[in-house]
Scaffold this motif. Structure first.
Motif, PDB file in Angstrom:
ATOM      1  N   SER A   8      37.328  46.910  76.456  1.00  0.00           N
ATOM      2  CA  SER A   8      37.029  47.669  77.654  1.00  0.00           C
ATOM      3  C   SER A   8      38.303  48.310  78.160  1.00  0.00           C
ATOM      4  O   SER A   8      39.394  48.017  77.677  1.00  0.00           O
ATOM      5  CB  SER A   8      36.421  46.777  78.735  1.00  0.00           C
ATOM      6  N   TRP A   9      38.155  49.196  79.153  1.00  0.00           N
ATOM      7  CA  TRP A   9      39.326  49.880  79.696  1.00  0.00           C
ATOM      8  C   TRP A   9      40.322  48.888  80.299  1.00  0.00           C
ATOM      9  O   TRP A   9      41.516  49.140  80.339  1.00  0.00           O
ATOM     10  CB  TRP A   9      38.900  50.907  80.752  1.00  0.00           C
ATOM     11  N   LYS A  10      39.814  47.709  80.722  1.00  0.00           N
ATOM     12  CA  LYS A  10      40.708  46.724  81.341  1.00  0.00           C
ATOM     13  C   LYS A  10      41.695  46.147  80.330  1.00  0.00           C
ATOM     14  O   LYS A  10      42.711  45.591  80.707  1.00  0.00           O
ATOM     15  CB  LYS A  10      39.885  45.598  81.962  1.00  0.00           C
ATOM     16  N   ASN A  11      41.359  46.275  79.031  1.00  0.00           N
ATOM     17  CA  ASN A  11      42.247  45.744  78.013  1.00  0.00           C
ATOM     18  C   ASN A  11      43.278  46.765  77.540  1.00  0.00           C
ATOM     19  O   ASN A  11      44.078  46.476  76.670  1.00  0.00           O
ATOM     20  CB  ASN A  11      41.428  45.284  76.789  1.00  0.00           C
ATOM     21  N   THR A  12      43.223  47.971  78.126  1.00  0.00           N
ATOM     22  CA  THR A  12      44.153  49.005  77.696  1.00  0.00           C
ATOM     23  C   THR A  12      45.579  48.617  78.093  1.00  0.00           C
ATOM     24  O   THR A  12      45.849  48.375  79.267  1.00  0.00           O
ATOM     25  CB  THR A  12      43.818  50.355  78.356  1.00  0.00           C
ATOM     26  N   PHE A  26      35.667  52.185  75.388  1.00  0.00           N
ATOM     27  CA  PHE A  26      35.974  51.778  76.753  1.00  0.00           C
ATOM     28  C   PHE A  26      34.729  51.896  77.621  1.00  0.00           C
ATOM     29  O   PHE A  26      34.345  52.992  78.031  1.00  0.00           O
ATOM     30  CB  PHE A  26      37.116  52.632  77.319  1.00  0.00           C
ATOM     31  N   THR A  28      33.046  52.009  80.719  1.00  0.00           N
ATOM     32  CA  THR A  28      33.517  52.243  82.085  1.00  0.00           C
ATOM     33  C   THR A  28      32.465  51.913  83.144  1.00  0.00           C
ATOM     34  O   THR A  28      32.711  52.111  84.329  1.00  0.00           O
ATOM     35  CB  THR A  28      33.932  53.721  82.240  1.00  0.00           C
ATOM     36  N   SER A  30      31.641  49.226  84.385  1.00  0.00           N
ATOM     37  CA  SER A  30      32.035  48.157  85.320  1.00  0.00           C
ATOM     38  C   SER A  30      32.734  48.712  86.560  1.00  0.00           C
ATOM     39  O   SER A  30      32.986  47.981  87.501  1.00  0.00           O
ATOM     40  CB  SER A  30      32.943  47.142  84.620  1.00  0.00           C
ATOM     41  N   TRP A  31      33.038  50.020  86.563  1.00  0.00           N
ATOM     42  CA  TRP A  31      33.659  50.649  87.729  1.00  0.00           C
ATOM     43  C   TRP A  31      32.634  50.840  88.854  1.00  0.00           C
ATOM     44  O   TRP A  31      32.985  51.050  89.996  1.00  0.00           O
ATOM     45  CB  TRP A  31      34.201  52.040  87.373  1.00  0.00           C
ATOM     46  N   LYS A  74      29.434  55.728  85.657  1.00  0.00           N
ATOM     47  CA  LYS A  74      30.384  55.216  86.651  1.00  0.00           C
ATOM     48  C   LYS A  74      29.802  55.220  88.063  1.00  0.00           C
ATOM     49  O   LYS A  74      30.490  54.854  89.010  1.00  0.00           O
ATOM     50  CB  LYS A  74      31.669  56.048  86.632  1.00  0.00           C
TER      51      LYS A  74
END
Ligand code: SF4
Ligand code: SF4
Length: 96
Positions: A8-12, A26, A28, A30-31, A74
């Motif tokens: 996910s984007w949080k792991n970037t 990713f 997104t 969850s935003w 989103k």
């Protein structure tokens, strides 16, 4: 860097380069604090929501709205704003 590490984007990783064409890795969604809920009963399939969705989260099948892909939506609310018949309602994420 392996694609499998980027769930996910949080792991970037900060201050790093992300592989080209990897945006599908990713999720997104969850935003989101509000989610669009589609009412097929009143939808006229004019596709205005599909055209205007900035995340390509509205899926069309055989010329009709099929579903909203909540992994990538989103919750911006543009689809609900542009719908001429109010067939998309933004609901609080927690209420669903
Ligand atoms: S904009 Fe509204 S009426 Fe048009 S396809 Fe989307 S949900 Fe249906
Ligand atoms: S809320 Fe925004 S991102 Fe989600 S489906 Fe509607 S236009 Fe697309």
């Amino acid at each position: 860097m392996s694609k499998n590490i980027l769930h996910s984007w949080k792991n970037t990783p900060l201050a790093s380069r992300v592989e080209e064409g990897s945006s599908k890795n990713f999720k997104t969604g969850s935003w989101r604090s509000k989610k669009p809920v589609h009412n097929k009963e009143i939808c006229t399939n004019c596709l205005q929501c599909w055209i205007n969705c900035p995340d390509n989260a509205i899926k069309v099948k055989d010329g009709n709205i099929d579903k909203i892909d909540y992994d990538f939506c989103k919750g911006c609310g543009i689809c609900a704003e542009v719908c001429p018949v109010k067939a998309i309602e933004m609901k609080n994420e927690k209420d669903e």
